[in-house]
Motif scaffolding. Structure first.
Motif, PDB file in Angstrom:
ATOM      1  N   GLU A 121       0.701  -1.080  -0.126  1.00  6.28           N
ATOM      2  CA  GLU A 121      -0.017  -0.024   0.075  1.00  6.28           C
ATOM      3  C   GLU A 121       1.033   1.279   0.058  1.00  6.28           C
ATOM      4  O   GLU A 121       0.634   2.318  -0.581  1.00  6.28           O
ATOM      5  N   ARG A 122       1.998   1.137   0.753  1.00  2.20           N
ATOM      6  CA  ARG A 122       2.714   2.385   0.715  1.00  2.20           C
ATOM      7  C   ARG A 122       3.825   2.318  -0.555  1.00  2.20           C
ATOM      8  O   ARG A 122       4.275   3.453  -0.833  1.00  2.20           O
ATOM      9  N   TRP A 123       4.028   1.301  -1.172  1.00  2.98           N
ATOM     10  CA  TRP A 123       4.973   0.930  -2.150  1.00  2.98           C
ATOM     11  C   TRP A 123       4.284   1.381  -3.476  1.00  2.98           C
ATOM     12  O   TRP A 123       4.990   2.328  -4.099  1.00  2.98           O
ATOM     13  N   GLU A 124       3.110   1.121  -3.721  1.00  4.66           N
ATOM     14  CA  GLU A 124       2.338   1.521  -4.837  1.00  4.66           C
ATOM     15  C   GLU A 124       2.085   3.009  -4.990  1.00  4.66           C
ATOM     16  O   GLU A 124       1.238   3.401  -4.108  1.00  4.66           O
ATOM     17  N   ALA A 125       1.915   3.728  -6.094  1.00  5.60           N
ATOM     18  CA  ALA A 125       1.635   5.134  -6.145  1.00  5.60           C
ATOM     19  C   ALA A 125       0.979   5.137  -7.625  1.00  5.60           C
ATOM     20  O   ALA A 125       1.914   5.743  -8.327  1.00  5.60           O
ATOM     21  N   PRO A 126      -0.254   4.728  -7.665  1.00  2.89           N
ATOM     22  CA  PRO A 126      -0.625   4.934  -8.809  1.00  2.89           C
ATOM     23  C   PRO A 126      -0.715   6.414  -9.728  1.00  2.89           C
ATOM     24  O   PRO A 126      -0.460   6.282 -11.037  1.00  2.89           O
TER      25      PRO A 126
END
Lengths: 80, 645
Positions: B236-241
């Motif tokens: 959740e913290r890794w992904e940044a759409p």
């Protein structure tokens, strides 16, 4: 926080992000005026601003920015 | 949070000024420049601070002014998405690992084309290593497949694409090719069924990662497990759409410092710069309380209390590290007798005296004791990690010995193992049987040192060791350890040339090359493979020694004479008349500067960089009497040759 205080903090952030020694920053300044301010450093700038002020911007908000003054206004509105 | 690198101290308050003064000093470096740079880098830096450090490093490299203590390497970076933000982060993170990394980026989104096009600039860049960074969206695995066969085809296409990039670039990469695992998408299509249903994006990424894992297990590539990193900090913290949509950033920019450190520690491991020894404080680090005040019965350790179990877990972690080859040492401000009591008398102690290679308990400052530990083990101060609960001690050691890694520790001892392990100090790119017994071997060395003191006379001591030196051609079994030595040995390494397992394999079958490995067994134990020799058979009856490296564990055992004897006799057997040796200076190999002189070679030339060339005329070569049994089927035994000549 006043617009002027935000501008001063922005100046400090930009000096670190752009890794430059000096920076004249006014609400009228645009990316064109600062050599090191390219599209990549712009991404890092937005991230650093978000981190510093504890905010998250939407792409639509970022895309609408033209001048440093616009960014100050956006921070002011969101931090309020 | 782990993505903030909490094992590192906060950057100094005047970071900006410090980085500028180091930048201004780059052209005329004052005393301790390297140490000051490393100390500045060994902090919890954000991506901008890492970028500022990277700028200094790039300048040092382009001015050929990087301090000699750095391992300088050129890394190609290709793959999916915008990589330009990652390059400075990798270089900046490299500083704390003693690396000066010159990152050359591939053009955006065209890794395969560049790999296949021999005229693309990356091929001519002189790369030492290559990192392939791919993204689930560009691989075509971010959306569910239409059918099982579609899923299989997509996985195959993604894997083949990566393979084309790697194999296309491989001839242009001197050492290792690194490939990242692919971070699976966060959003579940079916829910828990994603893992079961093989057409889901999640399952396809898992299948691709499994293939990358199998590929890495062959030694052809080195895996950088970014999927594991993303899992560790949280998808959740890794992904940044939003950042992907706007600028094709493959992950949240806040994660860049953690990414950079994971990449840099892998590069450091490939360069043999991983840490070798964990040095432990005692009071409130290995047990709760102060042994001198509380006594054996009063310290907190063992089952039954949360605190006691936390300290057990720390000891378990240390033991686990020891089983994979990390040395353990103790450095504590204590009376030695008191410090030893728990090791001898506390029923719950997992660590025993026999696990500790060097035990320093006294009232001298810790920096001095750490120096003594490194000297006793014959390893560099930069091979030490120091675990201490006391912030003041940590700060003193960091100030005095900036090259020692000193993790920050939170108040709760339950989290000590996490800080120690998350820092990746002991990163490895291979694990061999020799690694499993490394700690024992170093300790046996300490026993040998004691024996030599007792016997006084070196030759009779060596004879008493019952050494058996086994010399064999490099083969599939020995290859991983040989490649590991080639890539990690720094001190006793005449040319410091790095080769991949694939290159070693090619050398084995090349009739113009002679590649052997030497094992040494003695009465204290099996030292494993301790020497690698690669020679080129040149025209004109000359053998040139391309690689000669040895493990420092067997110094002073006359093994180098056994190695030379093998080479000389193998060369003579094929009609050669001379051996040519070369010493290429590196920051770490000054100890072998006079290696060839000591073996009777004559100096042929010396160039301004200090590189020297040596030659040994084989017509007058005589085998020495060595205090060991030589098991070498490739050449006739010493005695037999003597009678025949």
């Amino acid at each position: 926080m006043s617009a002027d205080a935000i501008l001063q903090q922005l100046r400090e952030i930009m000096i670190d992000v752009l890794d430059i020694d000096e920076l004249e920053l006014t609400p009228e300044t645009t990316a064109e005026d600062v050599e090191e301010w390219d599209s990549l450093s712009h991404v890092r700038l937005v991230v650093a601003v978000e981190r510093h002020f504890g905010l998250k911007f939407k792409n639509s908000e970022i895309e609408g920015l033209k001048t440093v003054g616009d960014l100050v206004n956006l921070i002011e509105a969101r931090a309020a | 949070m782990l993505s903030d690198l909490p094992w590192l101290p906060a950057p100094r308050a005047d970071f900006r000024e410090a980085v500028r003064s180091l930048r201004d000093e780059a052209g005329a470096q004052g005393e301790g420049y390297f140490d000051r740079l490393v100390r500045l880098g060994a902090a919890r830096l954000d991506e901008n601070q890492l970028g500022q450090l990277a700028k200094i490093v790039r300048r040092l490299i382009s001015d050929a002014a990087a301090p000699a203590q750095f391992s300088t390497l050129r890394l190609g970076l290709v793959g999916d998405g915008t990589l330009s933000l990652l390059a400075p982060v990798v270089t900046g993170s490299g500083v704390r690992h003693g690396l000066a990394v010159d990152v050359i980026e591939g053009a955006y989104g065209s890794a395969v084309q560049q790999a296949m096009d021999p005229t693309s600039p990356l091929h001519a860049a002189g790369l030492d290593m290559l990192l392939v960074s791919s993204d689930v969206r560009s691989l075509g695995l971010s959306r569910a497949a239409e059918s099982q066969s579609d899923a299989d085809a997509r996985i195959e296409a993604a894997f083949n694409g990566l393979k084309m990039v790697v194999e296309g670039f491989r001839p242009s990469v001197a050492a290792a090719v690194l490939v990242q695992t692919v971070v699976p998408p966060l959003d579940a299509l079916f829910g828990s069924l994603d893992r079961v249903e093989r057409t889901s994006a999640y399952a396809m990424v898992e299948a691709l990662n499994a293939r990358l894992r199998d590929w890495a297990a062959t030694g052809a590539i080195v895996l950088v497990d970014i999927a594991r990193l993303a899992e560790t900090v949280g998808l959740e913290r890794w992904e940044a759409p939003g950042h992907w949509h706007a600028s094709k950033l493959p992950f949240a920019p806040d994660m860049a410092p953690a990414y950079g450190d994971v990449v840099a520690r892998t590069l450091a491991a490939l360069r043999g710069r991983s840490r070798k020894c964990l040095v432990l404080d005692l009071d409130n680090t290995l047990w709760g309380g102060v042994i001198g005040d509380d006594g054996v019965a009063g310290i907190q350790l063992g089952q039954g209390s949360g605190t006691g179990e936390a300290f057990l877990a720390i000891q378990d972690t240390a033991l686990e590290l020891r089983r994979r080859g990390v040395l353990l040492a103790v450095c504590s401000k204590n009376e030695e007798a008191a410090a030893l009591l728990p090791f001898r008398e506390h029923p719950d102690m997992l660590l025993k005296e026999s696990h500790i290679a060097v035990f320093q308990a006294n009232w001298t400052d810790k920096a001095a004791n750490l120096r003594a530990i490194a000297a006793t083990l014959n390893i560099g101060i930069d091979a030490l990690v120091f675990l201490d609960d006391n912030p003041a001690e940590r700060e003193q050691v960091r100030r005095e010995l900036p090259l020692v890694a000193v993790p920050e520790l939170p108040d709760d001892p339950a989290l000590y193992p996490r800080m120690l392990m998350a820092a990746g100090y002991f990163e490895s790119v291979a694990f061999t049987d020799d690694d499993r017994v490394r700690a024992e071997q170093y300790q046996a060395n300490a026993a040998r040192a004691a024996a030599v003191q007792a016997s006084g006379d070196l030759d009779s001591y060596l004879a008493s060791l019952d050494m058996v030196c086994t010399i064999r051609e490099v083969d599939a079994t020995s290859r991983p350890r040989v490649a590991q030595l080639i890539n990690k040995s720094n001190q006793f390494n005449l040319t410091t040339r790095r080769y991949t397992e694939g290159q070693v394999e090619a050398a084995e079958s090349d009739p113009r090359k002679h590649a052997v490995q030497i094992r040494l067994v003695d009465k204290f134990g099996d030292n494993g493979i301790i020497c690698v020799l690669i020679a080129d058979k040149h025209e004109g009856r000359r053998w040139e020694i391309d690689t000669w490296l040895m493990s420092c564990r067997v110094l002073g055992r006359r093994v180098q004479e056994a190695a030379l004897d093998h080479l000389a006799r193998a060369a003579l057997a094929e009609g050669a008349r001379s051996l040519v040796g070369r010493y290429v200076p590196s920051p770490k190999n000054a100890m072998v500067k006079d290696h060839y002189a000591g073996l009777g070679f004559a100096k042929v030339s010396e160039d301004p960089s200090g590189e020297t060339t040596w030659e040994l005329d084989l017509s007058s070569y005589e085998s020495p009497d060595l205090p060991m049994i030589i098991d070498d089927p490739a050449v006739t035994p010493v005695a037999a040759r003597r009678t025949s000549s």
